[in-house]
Design an enzyme around this catalytic site. Structure first.
Site, short mmCIF file in Angstrom:
data_model
loop_
_atom_site.label_atom_id
_atom_site.label_comp_id
_atom_site.label_asym_id
_atom_site.label_seq_id
_atom_site.Cartn_x
_atom_site.Cartn_y
_atom_site.Cartn_z
N SER A 137 0.88 -1.17 0.00
CA SER A 137 0.00 0.00 0.00
C SER A 137 0.91 1.21 0.00
CB SER A 137 -0.83 0.00 1.29
OG SER A 137 -1.47 1.26 1.47
N TYR A 150 -2.46 -0.91 10.76
CA TYR A 150 -2.59 -1.34 9.35
C TYR A 150 -1.31 -0.99 8.59
CZ TYR A 150 -3.93 -1.37 4.42
OH TYR A 150 -3.96 -1.60 3.06
N1 LIG Z 1 -8.66 -0.36 -1.66
C1 LIG Z 1 -7.66 0.38 -1.28
O1 LIG Z 1 -7.79 1.64 -1.17
C2 LIG Z 1 -6.32 -0.23 -1.00
C3 LIG Z 1 -5.22 0.65 -0.85
C4 LIG Z 1 -3.96 0.11 -0.59
C5 LIG Z 1 -3.80 -1.26 -0.48
N2 LIG Z 1 -4.88 -2.09 -0.62
C6 LIG Z 1 -4.64 -3.53 -0.45
O2 LIG Z 1 -5.14 -4.24 -1.57
C7 LIG Z 1 -5.52 -5.56 -1.18
C8 LIG Z 1 -6.91 -5.87 -1.72
O3 LIG Z 1 -7.84 -5.00 -1.11
P1 LIG Z 1 -9.19 -4.51 -1.82
O4 LIG Z 1 -9.12 -3.04 -1.87
O5 LIG Z 1 -9.42 -5.25 -3.06
O6 LIG Z 1 -10.24 -4.88 -0.68
P2 LIG Z 1 -11.52 -5.84 -0.66
O7 LIG Z 1 -12.41 -5.55 -1.82
O8 LIG Z 1 -12.08 -5.72 0.71
O9 LIG Z 1 -10.90 -7.30 -0.88
C9 LIG Z 1 -10.17 -7.95 0.14
C10 LIG Z 1 -10.07 -9.43 -0.16
O10 LIG Z 1 -9.33 -10.05 0.91
C11 LIG Z 1 -10.03 -11.20 1.32
N3 LIG Z 1 -9.83 -11.52 2.73
C12 LIG Z 1 -9.95 -10.69 3.79
N4 LIG Z 1 -9.80 -11.37 4.93
C13 LIG Z 1 -9.58 -12.66 4.58
C14 LIG Z 1 -9.39 -13.86 5.31
N5 LIG Z 1 -9.43 -13.89 6.66
N6 LIG Z 1 -9.19 -15.00 4.64
C15 LIG Z 1 -9.21 -15.02 3.28
N7 LIG Z 1 -9.38 -13.93 2.54
C16 LIG Z 1 -9.59 -12.76 3.18
C17 LIG Z 1 -11.51 -10.89 1.06
O11 LIG Z 1 -12.25 -12.10 0.87
P3 LIG Z 1 -13.33 -12.73 1.88
O12 LIG Z 1 -13.89 -11.62 2.71
O13 LIG Z 1 -14.33 -13.38 0.96
O14 LIG Z 1 -12.55 -13.74 2.66
C18 LIG Z 1 -11.43 -10.09 -0.23
O15 LIG Z 1 -11.49 -10.96 -1.33
C19 LIG Z 1 -5.41 -5.61 0.34
O16 LIG Z 1 -4.19 -6.24 0.70
C20 LIG Z 1 -5.36 -4.14 0.74
O17 LIG Z 1 -4.67 -3.94 1.95
C21 LIG Z 1 -6.13 -1.61 -0.87
#
Ligand SMILES: NC(=O)c1ccc[n+]([C@@H]2O[C@H](COP(=O)([O-])OP(=O)(O)OC[C@H]3O[C@@H](n4cnc5c(N)ncnc54)[C@H](OP(=O)(O)O)[C@@H]3O)[C@@H](O)[C@H]2O)c1
Length: 285
Positions: A137, A150
């Site tokens: 991130s 985080y």
């Molecule tokens: N969106 C942003 O602004 C942003 C910014 C910087 C970095 N990121 C990073 O990008 C990555 C993806 O995030 P996103 O934005 O796509 O968020 P998201 O839409 O909430 O997706 C997160 C994914 O992680 C999975 N997950 C969470 N807890 C889990 C668990 N206990 N076991 C298995 N799977 C789990 C969820 O699946 P289930 O709930 O179905 O298990 C979901 O598929 C993350 O690492 C996040 O930190 C996001």
């Protein structure tokens, strides 16, 4: 790098960046293993896109993680592309973050990433190739107030990624870090649910801190459009398909501004910049 029929594992493929990445990799001919907890979502996705196989895993549960890793280790066709994407965030000033909740977040964002990578590495070493993409991130390089734990998980991801890249380059395995800025996914809603009602449990002392930083950060979003997860998925796939991927990619709202300032300013200067941005610079309580 050839891709037809190669196996790609995407964690957190039930929504957001992981889901888009799984779709794009399948469209490029990879056999995609799509892992997450919400099997209904994964099954629906597998029904829509050819080449996607759902796998049920709760990465916060060490026993389930181990079972998942045994399955990955035993695959007849080893994983050649690993996208360590699953992750979530908790909000709150340090005093408001329960240690157990922070440990669970570290388990998913850091320890599961390490363990899944360990499960894939023997196969990649045997192939003398493969690509590992770790979702960090922009918060892997600095920390917003109210989001320290985080950011700590993402700083850990950065460190693990940096060391690993050099450790396994001799085997022809490539390691990439992705630093998204703000991206419109379920990430925010999940953070709200996981965090619970901060206002109800915080000491009244902290209420002005939350109110002021909430306003400060909120004002940054006025009139701007938050990009969708395709932006990051495209970069991930570009890195996977590249003959020489970069060590680090960043994209997404504010990533350029914050990362550039973090690189340019000294610690005092960046502290002043972020205090100003979050509205907390002149708060005295
Ligand atoms: N969106 C942003 O602004 C942003 C910014 C910087 C970095 N990121 C990073 O990008 C990555 C993806 O995030 P996103 O934005 O796509 O968020 P998201 O839409 O909430 O997706 C997160 C994914 O992680 C999975 N997950 C969470 N807890 C889990 C668990 N206990 N076991 C298995 N799977 C789990 C969820 O699946 P289930 O709930 O179905 O298990 C979901 O598929 C993350 O690492 C996040 O930190 C996001």
């Amino acid at each position: 790098m050839g891709k037809a029929g190669q196996v790609a594992l995407v964690t957190g493929a039930s929504s957001g960046i992981g889901r888009e990445t799984a779709i794009m990799l399948a469209e490029k001919g990879f056999q995609v293993l799509a892992a997450a907890r919400r099997m209904d979502r994964l099954t629906e996705l597998a029904g829509q896109v050819e080449g996607i196989t759902p796998i049920d895993v709760d990465l916060s549960d060490p026993d389930d993680l181990e079972k998942f890793c045994q399955h990955i280790s035993g695959l007849s066709e080893p994983v050649s592309v690993l996208i360590n994407n699953a992750g979530y965030s908790l909000r709150g000033v340090l005093e408001d973050v329960a240690i157990e909740a922070a440990k669970r977040m570290f388990q998913v964002n850091v320890f599961a990433l390490m363990r899944v990578t360990q499960a894939c590495l023997p196969g990649m070493r045997k192939m003398r190739g493969g690509t590992i993409v770790n979702l960090s991130s922009m918060a892997g390089k600095f920390a917003f107030p109210g989001s320290g734990p985080y950011a700590a998980t993402k700083h850990a991801v950065e460190a693990i990624t940096d060391a690993l890249r050099i450790e396994i380059r001799p085997f022809g395995i490539r390691v990439v870090a992705i630093r998204p800025g703000f991206i419109a996914t379920e990430f925010n809603d999940v953070a709200t649910t996981e965090t619970g009602d901060l206002f109800a449990r915080t000491d009244p002392d902290y209420k002005p801190v939350y109110e002021t930083s909430g306003k400060g950060i909120g004002s940054m979003f006025a009139g701007v459009t938050v990009p969708g997860p395709e932006l990051i998925a495209n970069i991930i796939v570009e890195a996977v398909l590249s003959d020489s991927p970069k060590a680090v990619y960043h994209a997404g709202l504010f990533s350029e501004e914050f990362l550039e300032n973090r690189a340019k300013l000294d610690d005092e200067g960046f502290d002043a910049y972020l205090s100003e941005k979050t509205g907390l610079k002149d708060l005295k309580l």
